[in-house]
Design a protein around this motif. Structure first.
Motif, PDB file in Angstrom:
ATOM      1  N   VAL A  32       0.801  -1.401  -0.082  1.00  0.00           N
ATOM      2  CA  VAL A  32      -0.387   0.028   0.345  1.00  0.00           C
ATOM      3  C   VAL A  32       0.312   1.183   0.478  1.00  0.00           C
ATOM      4  O   VAL A  32       0.618   2.666  -0.644  1.00  0.00           O
ATOM      5  CB  VAL A  32      -0.435  -0.029   1.579  1.00  0.00           C
ATOM      6  N   LEU A  33       1.828   1.166   0.398  1.00  0.00           N
ATOM      7  CA  LEU A  33       1.973   2.098   0.943  1.00  0.00           C
ATOM      8  C   LEU A  33       4.133   2.605   0.053  1.00  0.00           C
ATOM      9  O   LEU A  33       4.708   3.425  -0.256  1.00  0.00           O
ATOM     10  CB  LEU A  33       3.102   2.813   2.090  1.00  0.00           C
ATOM     11  N   ASN A  34       4.844   1.542   0.129  1.00  0.00           N
ATOM     12  CA  ASN A  34       6.044   1.009  -1.316  1.00  0.00           C
ATOM     13  C   ASN A  34       5.929   0.471  -2.187  1.00  0.00           C
ATOM     14  O   ASN A  34       6.966  -0.067  -2.123  1.00  0.00           O
ATOM     15  CB  ASN A  34       6.820   0.279   0.311  1.00  0.00           C
ATOM     16  N   PHE A  35       5.124   0.801  -2.778  1.00  0.00           N
ATOM     17  CA  PHE A  35       5.109   0.303  -4.555  1.00  0.00           C
ATOM     18  C   PHE A  35       5.427   0.851  -4.839  1.00  0.00           C
ATOM     19  O   PHE A  35       5.768   0.353  -5.772  1.00  0.00           O
ATOM     20  CB  PHE A  35       3.415   0.645  -4.457  1.00  0.00           C
ATOM     21  N   HIS A  36       6.532   1.681  -5.121  1.00  0.00           N
ATOM     22  CA  HIS A  36       7.392   2.085  -6.068  1.00  0.00           C
ATOM     23  C   HIS A  36       9.041   1.970  -5.278  1.00  0.00           C
ATOM     24  O   HIS A  36      10.066   2.169  -6.045  1.00  0.00           O
ATOM     25  CB  HIS A  36       7.290   3.849  -6.535  1.00  0.00           C
ATOM     26  N   THR A  37       8.727   1.404  -4.377  1.00  0.00           N
ATOM     27  CA  THR A  37      10.619   0.877  -3.844  1.00  0.00           C
ATOM     28  C   THR A  37      11.312   0.094  -4.591  1.00  0.00           C
ATOM     29  O   THR A  37      10.553  -1.309  -4.736  1.00  0.00           O
ATOM     30  CB  THR A  37      10.503   1.271  -2.162  1.00  0.00           C
ATOM     31  N   MET A  38      13.063   0.549  -4.329  1.00  0.00           N
ATOM     32  CA  MET A  38      13.407  -1.217  -5.236  1.00  0.00           C
ATOM     33  C   MET A  38      13.327  -1.824  -3.862  1.00  0.00           C
ATOM     34  O   MET A  38      12.935  -3.362  -4.467  1.00  0.00           O
ATOM     35  CB  MET A  38      14.977  -0.571  -4.628  1.00  0.00           C
ATOM     36  N   GLY A  39      13.234  -1.857  -2.719  1.00  0.00           N
ATOM     37  CA  GLY A  39      13.241  -3.574  -2.139  1.00  0.00           C
ATOM     38  C   GLY A  39      11.649  -3.430  -1.936  1.00  0.00           C
ATOM     39  O   GLY A  39      11.521  -5.260  -1.887  1.00  0.00           O
ATOM     40  N   GLY A  40      10.350  -2.990  -1.981  1.00  0.00           N
ATOM     41  CA  GLY A  40       9.319  -3.815  -2.609  1.00  0.00           C
ATOM     42  C   GLY A  40       9.210  -4.536  -3.719  1.00  0.00           C
ATOM     43  O   GLY A  40       8.226  -5.787  -4.020  1.00  0.00           O
ATOM     44  N   TYR A  41      10.016  -4.220  -4.728  1.00  0.00           N
ATOM     45  CA  TYR A  41      10.140  -5.123  -6.282  1.00  0.00           C
ATOM     46  C   TYR A  41      10.349  -6.162  -5.971  1.00  0.00           C
ATOM     47  O   TYR A  41       9.778  -6.929  -6.427  1.00  0.00           O
ATOM     48  CB  TYR A  41      10.064  -3.825  -6.792  1.00  0.00           C
ATOM     49  N   LEU A  42      11.709  -6.316  -5.417  1.00  0.00           N
ATOM     50  CA  LEU A  42      12.748  -7.332  -5.012  1.00  0.00           C
ATOM     51  C   LEU A  42      12.469  -7.873  -4.211  1.00  0.00           C
ATOM     52  O   LEU A  42      12.374  -9.702  -4.657  1.00  0.00           O
ATOM     53  CB  LEU A  42      13.880  -6.375  -4.676  1.00  0.00           C
ATOM     54  N   SER A  43      11.521  -7.293  -3.059  1.00  0.00           N
ATOM     55  CA  SER A  43      10.720  -8.550  -2.398  1.00  0.00           C
ATOM     56  C   SER A  43       9.632  -9.780  -3.230  1.00  0.00           C
ATOM     57  O   SER A  43       9.329 -10.765  -2.058  1.00  0.00           O
ATOM     58  CB  SER A  43      10.247  -8.552  -0.808  1.00  0.00           C
ATOM     59  N   SER A  44       9.354  -9.039  -4.125  1.00  0.00           N
ATOM     60  CA  SER A  44       8.243  -9.680  -4.993  1.00  0.00           C
ATOM     61  C   SER A  44       8.424 -11.172  -4.948  1.00  0.00           C
ATOM     62  O   SER A  44       9.042 -11.260  -6.346  1.00  0.00           O
ATOM     63  CB  SER A  44       7.355  -8.795  -5.929  1.00  0.00           C
ATOM     64  N   GLY A  45       7.491 -12.053  -4.581  1.00  0.00           N
ATOM     65  CA  GLY A  45       7.679 -13.182  -5.152  1.00  0.00           C
ATOM     66  C   GLY A  45       8.027 -13.280  -7.239  1.00  0.00           C
ATOM     67  O   GLY A  45       8.679 -13.920  -7.401  1.00  0.00           O
ATOM     68  N   LEU A  46       7.044 -12.545  -7.617  1.00  0.00           N
ATOM     69  CA  LEU A  46       6.868 -12.223  -9.032  1.00  0.00           C
ATOM     70  C   LEU A  46       8.655 -11.992  -9.528  1.00  0.00           C
ATOM     71  O   LEU A  46       8.897 -12.418 -11.246  1.00  0.00           O
ATOM     72  CB  LEU A  46       5.684 -11.922  -9.833  1.00  0.00           C
ATOM     73  N   VAL A  47       8.943 -10.931  -9.507  1.00  0.00           N
ATOM     74  CA  VAL A  47       9.524 -10.502  -9.863  1.00  0.00           C
ATOM     75  C   VAL A  47      10.944 -10.996  -9.378  1.00  0.00           C
ATOM     76  O   VAL A  47      12.141 -10.790 -10.091  1.00  0.00           O
ATOM     77  CB  VAL A  47      10.233  -8.506  -9.543  1.00  0.00           C
ATOM     78  N   ALA A  48      11.449 -12.144  -8.220  1.00  0.00           N
ATOM     79  CA  ALA A  48      12.164 -12.676  -8.359  1.00  0.00           C
ATOM     80  C   ALA A  48      11.470 -14.405  -9.089  1.00  0.00           C
ATOM     81  O   ALA A  48      13.634 -14.486  -9.425  1.00  0.00           O
ATOM     82  CB  ALA A  48      12.248 -13.533  -6.834  1.00  0.00           C
ATOM     83  N   SER A  49      11.252 -14.554  -9.027  1.00  0.00           N
ATOM     84  CA  SER A  49      11.224 -15.252 -10.244  1.00  0.00           C
ATOM     85  C   SER A  49      11.700 -15.138 -11.760  1.00  0.00           C
ATOM     86  O   SER A  49      12.376 -15.800 -12.582  1.00  0.00           O
ATOM     87  CB  SER A  49       9.793 -16.352 -10.271  1.00  0.00           C
ATOM     88  N   ALA A  50      11.413 -14.067 -12.241  1.00  0.00           N
ATOM     89  CA  ALA A  50      11.350 -13.408 -13.191  1.00  0.00           C
ATOM     90  C   ALA A  50      13.264 -13.262 -13.685  1.00  0.00           C
ATOM     91  O   ALA A  50      13.315 -13.321 -14.538  1.00  0.00           O
ATOM     92  CB  ALA A  50      11.395 -11.707 -13.877  1.00  0.00           C
ATOM     93  N   LEU A  51      14.079 -12.904 -12.130  1.00  0.00           N
ATOM     94  CA  LEU A  51      15.080 -12.601 -12.696  1.00  0.00           C
ATOM     95  C   LEU A  51      16.295 -13.986 -11.940  1.00  0.00           C
ATOM     96  O   LEU A  51      17.312 -13.597 -12.648  1.00  0.00           O
ATOM     97  CB  LEU A  51      15.379 -10.910 -11.233  1.00  0.00           C
ATOM     98  N   SER A  52      15.057 -14.489 -11.720  1.00  0.00           N
ATOM     99  CA  SER A  52      15.951 -16.239 -11.101  1.00  0.00           C
ATOM    100  C   SER A  52      17.421 -16.684 -11.932  1.00  0.00           C
ATOM    101  O   SER A  52      18.402 -17.105 -11.784  1.00  0.00           O
ATOM    102  CB  SER A  52      15.271 -16.868 -10.861  1.00  0.00           C
ATOM    103  N   PRO A  53      16.526 -16.571 -13.560  1.00  0.00           N
ATOM    104  CA  PRO A  53      17.471 -17.348 -14.402  1.00  0.00           C
ATOM    105  C   PRO A  53      18.731 -16.693 -14.766  1.00  0.00           C
ATOM    106  O   PRO A  53      20.265 -17.373 -15.356  1.00  0.00           O
ATOM    107  CB  PRO A  53      16.580 -17.607 -15.482  1.00  0.00           C
TER     108      PRO A  53
END
Length: 55
Positions: A32-53
């Motif tokens: 709700v409050l940290n929707f544009h932070t790098m930590g917010g995106y990097l802690s997302s499972g969707l982003v983690a799975s996209a970056l894992s390869p």
């Protein structure tokens, strides 16, 4: 791949494929409050799975 939080006002337009060649559009609900932070995106499972390869 384009991943954006629907509430992220900076990530506008969220569908970059309408302007650039993007194969996949995904919405990641970061928070709700940290929707544009790098930590917010990097802690997302969707982003983690996209970056894992690329580790």
């Amino acid at each position: 791949m384009n991943i954006a939080d629907p509430g992220d006002l900076i990530a506008t337009p969220q569908r970059l494929g309408d302007r650039f060649p993007v194969d996949v559009h995904q919405e990641a609900h970061i928070g709700v409050l940290n929707f544009h932070t790098m930590g917010g995106y990097l802690s997302s499972g969707l982003v983690a799975s996209a970056l894992s390869p690329y580790r």
